[in-house]
Design a protein around this motif. Structure first.
Motif, short mmCIF file in Angstrom:
data_model
loop_
_atom_site.label_atom_id
_atom_site.label_comp_id
_atom_site.label_asym_id
_atom_site.label_seq_id
_atom_site.Cartn_x
_atom_site.Cartn_y
_atom_site.Cartn_z
N ALA A 326 0.84 -1.21 0.00
CA ALA A 326 0.00 0.00 0.00
C ALA A 326 0.87 1.25 0.00
N LYS A 327 2.03 1.17 0.64
CA LYS A 327 2.97 2.29 0.69
C LYS A 327 4.31 1.78 0.19
N HIS A 354 1.20 -0.86 8.36
CA HIS A 354 1.84 -0.66 7.06
C HIS A 354 3.01 0.31 7.20
N GLY A 472 -5.86 -7.96 2.22
CA GLY A 472 -5.87 -6.73 1.44
C GLY A 472 -6.68 -6.84 0.16
N ALA A 476 -10.51 -4.89 -0.05
CA ALA A 476 -10.39 -3.70 -0.88
C ALA A 476 -11.78 -3.18 -1.23
N LYS A 481 -18.02 1.87 -1.48
CA LYS A 481 -17.73 1.25 -0.19
C LYS A 481 -18.07 -0.25 -0.16
N ASN A 519 -9.87 4.48 -6.16
CA ASN A 519 -9.67 4.44 -4.71
C ASN A 519 -8.22 4.11 -4.36
N GLU A 520 -7.69 4.82 -3.38
CA GLU A 520 -6.31 4.57 -2.95
C GLU A 520 -6.22 3.21 -2.27
N GLN A 521 -5.16 2.48 -2.57
CA GLN A 521 -4.93 1.17 -1.95
C GLN A 521 -4.63 1.37 -0.47
N GLU A 522 -5.46 0.76 0.40
CA GLU A 522 -5.32 0.96 1.84
C GLU A 522 -4.50 -0.14 2.51
N ASP A 523 -4.36 -1.28 1.86
CA ASP A 523 -3.66 -2.39 2.50
C ASP A 523 -2.79 -3.10 1.46
#
Length: 534
Positions: A326-327, A354, A472, A476, A481, A519-523
């Motif tokens: 994600a990062k 993360h 993840g 997602a 949502k 949408n930004e990847q959160e995981d």
């Protein structure tokens, strides 16, 4: 008091996030659970249609008062007492005790603050004012204006802690002489230094009541009287154990002494200010430099080098795995091991968080796991030993790891597996063109130091596909949502079952990107596909 604790217990289960957390523990341990109050009325239940006719009962207590009961039952309905029952009870009861304590303290503080609604409005205004400001000088000015107004005082000052030189430096003030600029206050033998070191607010109403650590001059006066005077209140500015500075307030305009309520209000303001000051400092450190970004890129390169560059060559197997963080750095991990007997071990894991800390723990997990693999243990023993060795570090760091380990024998096509609180594997059965789940009993690594792991096995056939994945991918969300879910994952496997393992992984990532849109990847998202080809 017991009734108050019982009401707090009930209120906890109005929080969806807390309920989902307990549900996940029960799902992991494959136990049915129920909490009832002192009248045996249900407060929460995770039963999967169980009746709890046969159950293990544990009292829910707080401050030596029984406020309910925890019921645990095996999903098979058996009354057998296993270690996982006691371990699960210990974890759930510990979580309940911690949450009840936190809610009780929060309620007590809220009631006290609500008695003075003007203070609540003040704190709200300060939070709003500081929320979008990241310039230290402006933060100091806003804080001092609000403190002087709220406490009706002549003098107030903010001192920052110079950690390198172990001293306090005056940053901003109200009511002090103009010549007082960047004055330096030693940490030793001063009121400000005393409060900084203790980390607790202080009210001094008389010079005779100064702490023993504070030095007086030969005339019996406080040596810093030209800077601040008594009576006074002083509060530390800190984030957890990180010392940031001190706020001093003296000389009430109406001549009245300071009260304990004044001290509490100043301490609350200091707590709000601490976050803003801390964040502003971080941003100042990052301004005008790419050093941190460069270091993260290096860390990302190092972390990727810890993942396998290619799958092992094994008769009858087509394997491919990939990890998308994600990062820059993340906590997902996967690996393959082939021993001298030709057995192929496949591991997937997810370290909580993360951050850099998660990435470091992933590296430690990899080292420990490889060491344990060399001992040629069974699947359950590998998970047991890994948990035992990592528990102290995970406990200290406040992290945990979910993992799923599988071992494939190419000669017999038997697949042996064990689970440590990880999402179940999905298996495409070529003969029936259906998807089944593979799961086993076992707790997340790092919760307890002694955990037993169930070991299961299944015989695979040519054309079967085994899919390892981290949460993840199934958690997602798209702009509406909606979660990607296990169902979509299963359908993609069924659609592309004829493709190679690598192509199936690529299709999974492609379909996930289409689903989440912008949408930004959160995981982190990690997938391993294992296909039996002969």
């Amino acid at each position: 008091m017991a009734l108050e604790y019982e009401n707090i217990l009930k209120d906890l289960f109005e929080k969806d996030e807390f309920v989902r957390f307990l549900d996940s523990i029960c799902k992991t341990t494959r136990l049915a659970a129920k909490i009832v109050d002192t009248k045996a009325s249900s407060v929460w239940e995770y039963s999967r249609r169980h009746t709890f006719e046969k159950k293990h009962v544990f009292p829910v207590c707080y401050e030596e008062k029984t406020i309910g009961e925890l019921w645990l039952s095996h999903e098979a309905g058996k009354i057998r007492k296993t270690r996982i029952v006691d371990q699960t009870a210990q974890v759930i009861l510990s979580i309940l005790e911690m949450e009840i304590y936190r809610e009780y303290e929060l309620n007590s503080l809220s009631e006290e603050i609500l008695e003075k609604y003007e203070e609540v409005n003040l704190l709200y205004d300060i939070s709003e004012s500081l929320g979008a400001i990241f310039e230290l000088g402006l933060i100091y000015e806003i804080l001092l204006d609000e403190i002087v107004r709220a406490l009706n005082v002549e003098k107030a000052s903010i001192l920052s802690y110079d950690k390198g030189n172990k001293r306090l430096v005056l940053e901003a003030s109200r009511g002090l002489p103009e010549e007082v600029v960047k004055i330096v206050v030693p940490v030793q033998n001063t009121i400000s230094g005393y409060v900084l070191q203790r980390g607790e607010p202080l009210l001094v109403d008389d010079v005779k009541n100064l702490p023993n650590d504070v030095q007086l001059n030969e005339n019996g006066q406080y040596s810093g009287s030209q800077f601040i005077s008594v009576p006074m209140i002083c509060s530390p500015v800190k984030v957890k154990n990180e010392k940031i500075g001190i706020i001093n307030v003296t000389d009430k305009k109406n001549g009245r002494p300071f009260s304990t309520n004044d001290l509490k209000l100043l301490n609350t303001i200091s707590s709000i200010a601490a976050i803003s000051i801390y964040n502003a400092r971080l941003i100042e450190e990052l301004k005008g430099t790419d050093r941190v970004k460069h270091e993260l890129e290096i860390a990302e390169t190092i972390q990727k080098s810890l993942l396998p560059s290619r799958p092992p060559v094994a008769t009858g197997l087509d394997i491919y795995g990939a990890c998308k963080t994600a990062k820059n750095v993340g906590g997902d991990y996967f690996d393959y091991f082939k021993n001298e007997e030709g057995l192929v071990d496949i591991i997937i894991a997810d370290v909580s968080g993360h951050s850099i800390g998660s990435a470091l723990m992933m590296a430690i997990f990899r080292s420990v796991l490889r060491s344990v693999f060399q001992q040629k243990n069974s699947v359950s023993d590998i998970l047991y030993q890994t948990n035992k060795l990592l528990f102290p570090d995970l406990d200290n760091a406040g992290l945990f790891i979910s993992a799923f380990l599988g071992q494939y024998n190419p000669q017999t096509r038997w697949f042996t597996y064990g689970n440590a609180g990880h999402p179940p594997l999905l298996v495409y059965k070529a003969a029936t063109r259906t998807i089944i789940e593979l799961d086993a009993e076992g707790m997340i690594i790092g919760i307890l130091d002694q955990v037993d792991f169930e070991e299961k096995n299944i015989r695979l056939d040519v054309g079967d596909i085994v899919v390892f994945y981290t949460d993840g991918i199934i958690e997602a969300v798209n702009p509406f949502k909606e979660q990607f879910g296990q169902g979509r994952l299963a359908e993609i496997i069924k659609i592309f079952y004829k493709e190679s393992a690598e192509e199936i992984v690529k299709h999974l990532y492609n379909q996930l990107d289409i689903f989440v849109q912008r949408n930004e990847q959160e995981d982190d998202v990690t997938v391993i596909v294992v296909k039996i080809v002969q």
